[in-house]
Write a protein that holds these residues in place. Structure first.
Motif, PDB file in Angstrom:
ATOM      1  N   UNK A 128      17.224  35.524 -15.484  1.00 56.89           N
ATOM      2  CA  UNK A 128      17.180  35.076 -14.088  1.00 56.89           C
ATOM      3  C   UNK A 128      18.386  34.206 -13.748  1.00 56.89           C
ATOM      4  N   UNK A 129      18.885  33.460 -14.728  1.00 56.94           N
ATOM      5  CA  UNK A 129      20.054  32.604 -14.507  1.00 56.94           C
ATOM      6  C   UNK A 129      21.360  33.294 -14.920  1.00 56.94           C
ATOM      7  N   UNK A 130      21.239  34.553 -15.371  1.00 62.96           N
ATOM      8  CA  UNK A 130      22.404  35.340 -15.817  1.00 62.96           C
ATOM      9  C   UNK A 130      23.145  34.655 -16.961  1.00 62.96           C
ATOM     10  N   UNK A 131      22.349  34.155 -17.913  1.00 60.60           N
ATOM     11  CA  UNK A 131      22.904  33.507 -19.102  1.00 60.60           C
ATOM     12  C   UNK A 131      22.468  34.315 -20.318  1.00 60.60           C
ATOM     13  N   UNK A 132      23.423  34.804 -21.094  1.00 63.17           N
ATOM     14  CA  UNK A 132      23.051  35.600 -22.277  1.00 63.17           C
ATOM     15  C   UNK A 132      22.571  34.708 -23.421  1.00 63.17           C
ATOM     16  N   UNK A 133      21.703  35.269 -24.228  1.00 61.28           N
ATOM     17  CA  UNK A 133      21.246  34.580 -25.437  1.00 61.28           C
ATOM     18  C   UNK A 133      21.217  35.603 -26.564  1.00 61.28           C
TER      19      UNK A 133
END
Length: 190
Positions: free
Chosen positions: A89-94
């Motif tokens: 949702x925050x466009x942050x990869x993990x």
């Protein structure tokens, strides 16, 4: 601005500042560091490892390190979907391979614990008899049983063994059977 000393409070005052994204990014970095710390903490050959003086103390050390962090890795496995939705949702990869790496690092602990007791078994003098030798054999037998159970637990946790761990597990099982045949104990001692 001179009155505000908290970075977040200053930045919060700016219109359009992506506060949720920044918080999520901080969380991702912290989780990444935590998983790397766990994986490196489970490496008995790494620089951070401090071996203990004897086999039993070292075996307890290995199991303690596993116990201290395994629940955290299990939590990541349970919460993966929830966390992943939040990060997407925050466009942050993990990198979820870090969880897999941490799980697989438990196999390293299993290999180390099995090698530890098998090396101790190899140093036993089969010609040595007497009360003290019997006590040492009994302690080693208990340590080997503990390492065997711990290795199985790591196997379940990681989802399997690699070929080296399978070989060590089979060797440990065979040595335990040898000890059982040489000095059988009552079922209550197992």
């Amino acid at each position: 601005l001179g009155l505000l000393c908290d970075e977040r409070m200053v930045l919060k005052g700016f219109e359009g500042w992506p506060e949720k994204k920044v918080e999520c990014l901080r969380e991702v970095v912290a989780r990444h560091n935590e998983l790397n710390r766990i994986a490196s903490g489970w490496d008995p050959y790494g620089d951070a490892w401090r071996p203990k003086a004897n086999v039993i103390a070292e075996l307890e050390n290995v199991m303690g390190k596993f116990e201290a962090s395994s629940s955290t890795v299990e939590w990541y496995m349970r919460e993966k979907d929830t966390l992943n939705r939040q990060y997407i949702a925050q466009k942050i990869p993990f990198d979820w391979n870090l969880v897999k790496l941490a799980r697989e690092s438990s196999v390293t602990l299993a290999r180390y614990s099995m090698s530890l007791v098998l090396d101790a078994y190899g140093r036993l003098d089969p010609t040595d008899v007497g009360k003290q030798a019997g006590a040492v054999r009994q302690q080693l037998r208990c340590a080997m049983q503990t390492a065997f159970k711990f290795a199985f637990r790591c196997h379940q946790f990681a989802g399997g063994f690699d070929s080296e761990a399978k070989s060590l597990f089979a060797s440990l099982k065979a040595r335990l059977e040898e000890l059982e045949e040489a000095n059988p104990q009552s079922e209550g001692d197992r």
